[in-house]
Design a protein around this motif. Sequence first.
Motif, mmCIF file in Angstrom:
data_model
loop_
_atom_site.group_PDB
_atom_site.id
_atom_site.type_symbol
_atom_site.label_atom_id
_atom_site.label_comp_id
_atom_site.label_asym_id
_atom_site.label_seq_id
_atom_site.Cartn_x
_atom_site.Cartn_y
_atom_site.Cartn_z
ATOM 1 N N ALA A 101 37.122 30.961 40.498
ATOM 2 C CA ALA A 101 37.397 29.425 40.195
ATOM 3 C C ALA A 101 36.602 28.408 41.075
ATOM 4 O O ALA A 101 36.302 27.246 40.581
ATOM 5 C CB ALA A 101 39.082 29.388 40.612
ATOM 6 N N ASP A 102 36.335 28.723 42.269
ATOM 7 C CA ASP A 102 35.393 28.045 43.139
ATOM 8 C C ASP A 102 34.188 27.360 42.810
ATOM 9 O O ASP A 102 33.841 26.288 42.416
ATOM 10 C CB ASP A 102 35.480 28.261 44.697
ATOM 11 C CG ASP A 102 34.862 29.684 44.702
ATOM 12 O OD1 ASP A 102 34.865 30.272 43.780
ATOM 13 O OD2 ASP A 102 34.262 30.043 45.653
ATOM 14 N N SER A 111 40.272 29.515 37.051
ATOM 15 C CA SER A 111 41.477 30.178 38.040
ATOM 16 C C SER A 111 40.785 31.497 38.243
ATOM 17 O O SER A 111 39.816 31.943 37.827
ATOM 18 C CB SER A 111 42.621 30.261 36.783
ATOM 19 O OG SER A 111 42.578 31.218 35.880
ATOM 20 N N GLY A 112 41.692 32.250 39.147
ATOM 21 C CA GLY A 112 41.135 33.735 39.479
ATOM 22 C C GLY A 112 40.061 33.618 40.607
ATOM 23 O O GLY A 112 39.710 32.531 41.101
ATOM 24 N N PRO A 113 39.364 34.851 40.752
ATOM 25 C CA PRO A 113 38.578 34.713 41.972
ATOM 26 C C PRO A 113 37.290 33.863 41.651
ATOM 27 O O PRO A 113 36.623 33.481 42.928
ATOM 28 C CB PRO A 113 38.087 36.154 41.963
ATOM 29 C CG PRO A 113 38.550 36.722 40.743
ATOM 30 C CD PRO A 113 39.452 35.984 39.993
#
Lengths: 315, 417, 423
Positions: free
Chosen positions: B41-42, B37-39
């Motif tokens: 996460a990808d 999750s968050g920046p």
Amino acid sequence: MEFFLISLLNGVTYGLLLFMLSSGLTLIFSMMGVLNFAHASFYMLGAYFAFQISGHIGFWPALVLAPLGVAVIGMAVERYGLRTVHKHGHVAELLFTFGLAYLIEEAVHLIWGRAPVNYGVPKDLDGTLFMIYGTAFPIYRGFMMLVSVLMLVALYVVLTRTRIGLVIQAALTHPETVEALGHNVPRVFMLVFGGGAALAGLAGVIGGNAFVTSPGMALHVGAIVFVVVVIGGMGSLAGAFIASLLIGLLQTFSVALDWSLGGLFKPMGISFAADSFLGELWNLTLASAAPVLPYLLMVLVLLFRPRGLLGTRDT
Amino acid sequence: MNTRALRSLAVAAALTAASLAANAQEVLRIAYIDPLSGPFADVGEAGLKQFQYLADQVNKRNLAGGVKFEVVGFDNKTSPQESLNVLKKVIDSGFRYIMQGNGSSVAIALSDAVQKHNERNPGKEILYLNYAAVDPVLTNEKCHFYHFRFDANSDMKMEALTTFLAKDPNIKKVYLINQNYSFGQAVTRAAKADLARKRPDIQIVGDDLHPLGQVKDFAPYVAKIKASGADTVITGNWGTDMTLLIKAAKDAGLNVNFYTYYGGGLGSVAAMGDSAIGKVKQITEWHANVPTKETDRMVNEFKKQNPKLDYYYGRAGTLMFMLAEAVKRAKSTDPTAVAKVMSGMKMDTELGQVEMRAADHQMIQPLYISTLYKQASKGGPAEVKYDADNSGLGFKTDARIEAYVSAQPTSCNMKKP
Amino acid sequence: MNGAVLRFKPLNVGRYVTWGLFALVLVLAPVAFPQGFAITMMSQMGIWIIFALSYNMLLGQTGLLSFGHAVYSGLGAYFSIHVLNMIGAGAFAFPVTLLPLLGGLFGLLFGVLFGYVTTRKSGVAFAMISLGLGEMVFAASLMFPSFFGGEGGISANRMVGKPFLGITYGPAIQVYYLIAVWTFAAVAAMFALTRTPLGRIANAVRDNPERAEFVGYSTHMVRFLMFALSGFFAGLAGGLSAINYEIVAAESVSAQRSGGVLLAAYIGGVGFFFGPVIGAIVFTFFVVYIAGLTKAWLLYLGLFFMAIVMFAPGGIASIVLMNLNVAKHGLFGRLWKPYGWVAAAGLLAFLGFVAVVEMTYHLSDTGGGTMKLFGLSFEVKSLAPWLAALATLGAGGFLYRLAWNRFRGEWDDIQRIIAEKAP
């Protein structure tokens, strides 16, 4: 001289972009007393809207439509969010925008994904405007400067020469009187908030392809716009303009200078070992500290001239 | 190895063999601890998908001697403290294997915690598979028996990079620009030391350290590079700090080569776009356009299953297949037994032989230097079969650096059980 | 702020019972939840309770909105872990049990250092100064690796020194009790502080600085003292976290941490002494537990926070206290049924909402495929689950409105009765 000129140009363009970013924030703050933490999120939304729109109908329509879209969202936020919170005071309003910034970032993650999107400079503006000592000055940077200056002029005209501008100015200092004269002050607030958001959106349309359009872009500029507004003086457009240029030039020129504290002592034959804590501090060059300098400047300004450069009242 | 240890090993092996027979479908569960999750996460999500795909491959081809692999994702939000919370949770739920890669800060925290846990809870050891954190300390001062690194560390990459640079007589002036934190500082240090050793005639014309993730406009740095007359830039920058640098260089018409660590980082290629073509080089253990057969098949199959994602980590395959082989040879899923096999293990891959060096548990493997070009189908060189980030740009090999070149001496002093 | 009026007054049972219960909860919690993960979470809750309360000394009690509070807990943590390492290296002997006190002293030191200049201002200016200071300390934490340990941070081993009565601080449960003892002591100390003249004057400075100045108090001095003391308790929390995690990294002075403590304190309720305690528990639960269940936890946390800001600016504590007030007048019986309806309808709407959010996240991350939710397995790209989820959400929302109106009527009626009863 060559390096000086190039740095000057770089500093001015960066400063002008900062002004685009912070003018909306100044406007909102001076009108409503709300320090909008989600301002940079509107900047991000502008960039993403422009990315989406320019993919379908091109960059030029996006330049107009994306800020309008952001304005609509801004007005909705004011009407259905901020107005409810208003009665709980400024801290609640500020915290509301603080939470909003979280939400907008998550929404962008969901819609456009977490990786940067490929929002490029349009073909018409891709290329070199002129060469200066062998360094290219891109057309797009010129375009950024142009838009920013136009924005300043337009804002000035709207605020001082139009009816709505005068009402806004009046509502700033004497909201009750303006209300008593039959103007709908809440609606003026809504328009101002939408307008401020649109300005941020416009900066996003322009900044998104000059830099990187990614969900982190709001956080990336989030703090610096506050610095500009505070240094310039809360609520002063001209102050924000000067502060933007000042910070742009400060950062650009400090990058060029490899000065360090330790360097001052070099002529005296004193040098500092690099691997101690103090050594790291002494050998820290101005260039490597450049991006942090604005924060230092802000703290100093607040302590010694709390109204900022051109502010009319203490923050 | 003394006889007592041998005997106990034999007993353990017999016991686990028995338990294997009793439970033919034993499952080895690996906790994947990375941002979900968050920046970031990808990046975490892409890695998780790839490891799950590879676990599937291990199971389908029965590579682990009857043991099934399962990879379960846990979100650490890229925070060292959160990672430690997750580690507790993972241990509670009975995981004995963890893997992580994003961020040396997290890696050092986890490695440290695993070491302490293993000392304080003998018999319940955890094994830590590190697939991407490159801080050299993890296999030097802070090394321990239960940590295995499958990526080349940052000093090894610089060794390989400078070996390649040294052969190019056109390179005369090098500029270093890095993020001002431990990794960036390490890159700067290693570049200076290696170049001074291999090509003392190369001038370091600039050495900039800028705060991590704080620079909004790289134009002033580019002006500085230009003014220095550099022909080559070496940078360990990643994420926005790298894409902004490359874009600013293109805008100013700066004509130099960028030797990067993370030019091919997830999402970076798409963000840099055409401004990077022919200019940005990267040093990695693999990229999609290294000619292979089996990996090629997996790249295709993975893309079919996950159209949005790239098969990104070549070393992920090495990791999973080596672990599977080790489990098979150890005839056990006990971390200590598996670690004993894996320590010093050699394996043939499609890219050549790799070795998990016994002294420090650092993978020694060949490395590749490659440059970004347009994909073959978009008019680029024929070698660029696959693109990155679905951007139409992909990497083409400039050179392969053999494994022995990048191997570094280690200060690791490991206690072995 | 209405907090000044609705002061926390334990029900007639008295203060000792409340504090006794608090201590009992701290002691018995690990017995009720003995799993390792639960212990970890509760340890973190203890640390955050101190941290959030120290934050509220600024925001709630003195009216100072800070965006850089992590600086003090973070620096406290860094110094504590360096001391821990020195103890480990045999430089000197110092009991680990008292280490948080040292962390607190370093927090106090920096509170004095930075606080003296920053507290000359209040309001927005103070908020911006704290933001700038926080950014600078964070940047410095990455630039100077010999003190801050660079990316990896500084790690240490807490099992140093001679065991005292068999306490080595190896097992997590011993660390939990260390944290529990310190939490109890710190909460009691901070509560006592609100009863001192300084605490009272701080409230006055918050509510009406001109008047406080006029009465003869230096507002700057009051703010400064509160700030420095708040730095002490933040540093204490930092010292505990250094012992708990045995690692301190740059994140401990980051803006995220500062933002987190603001969220925690506000969710709990800054107008009440016990508000941040509730907030810290809820916040930690979100970050540690909910985050383990769903990727959308940031969205849920953001929405929850916004809902609090919009509809319950007094935080969870204000909701609890209002209900306690009703119960005190013996009228809570009338609320059971309306509450039941609200809860049932709310649950329905909540389920629908969660389903929509989770399906959106799944679709956005993977672009399709099957997903599992509430024990059901379905294709995320098919229409049926979306219709079902949206229908649930719509029906739940509609029923919730009805139930809420009914509840509201009852509630207003009760409030009127209470108001009439009042002398």
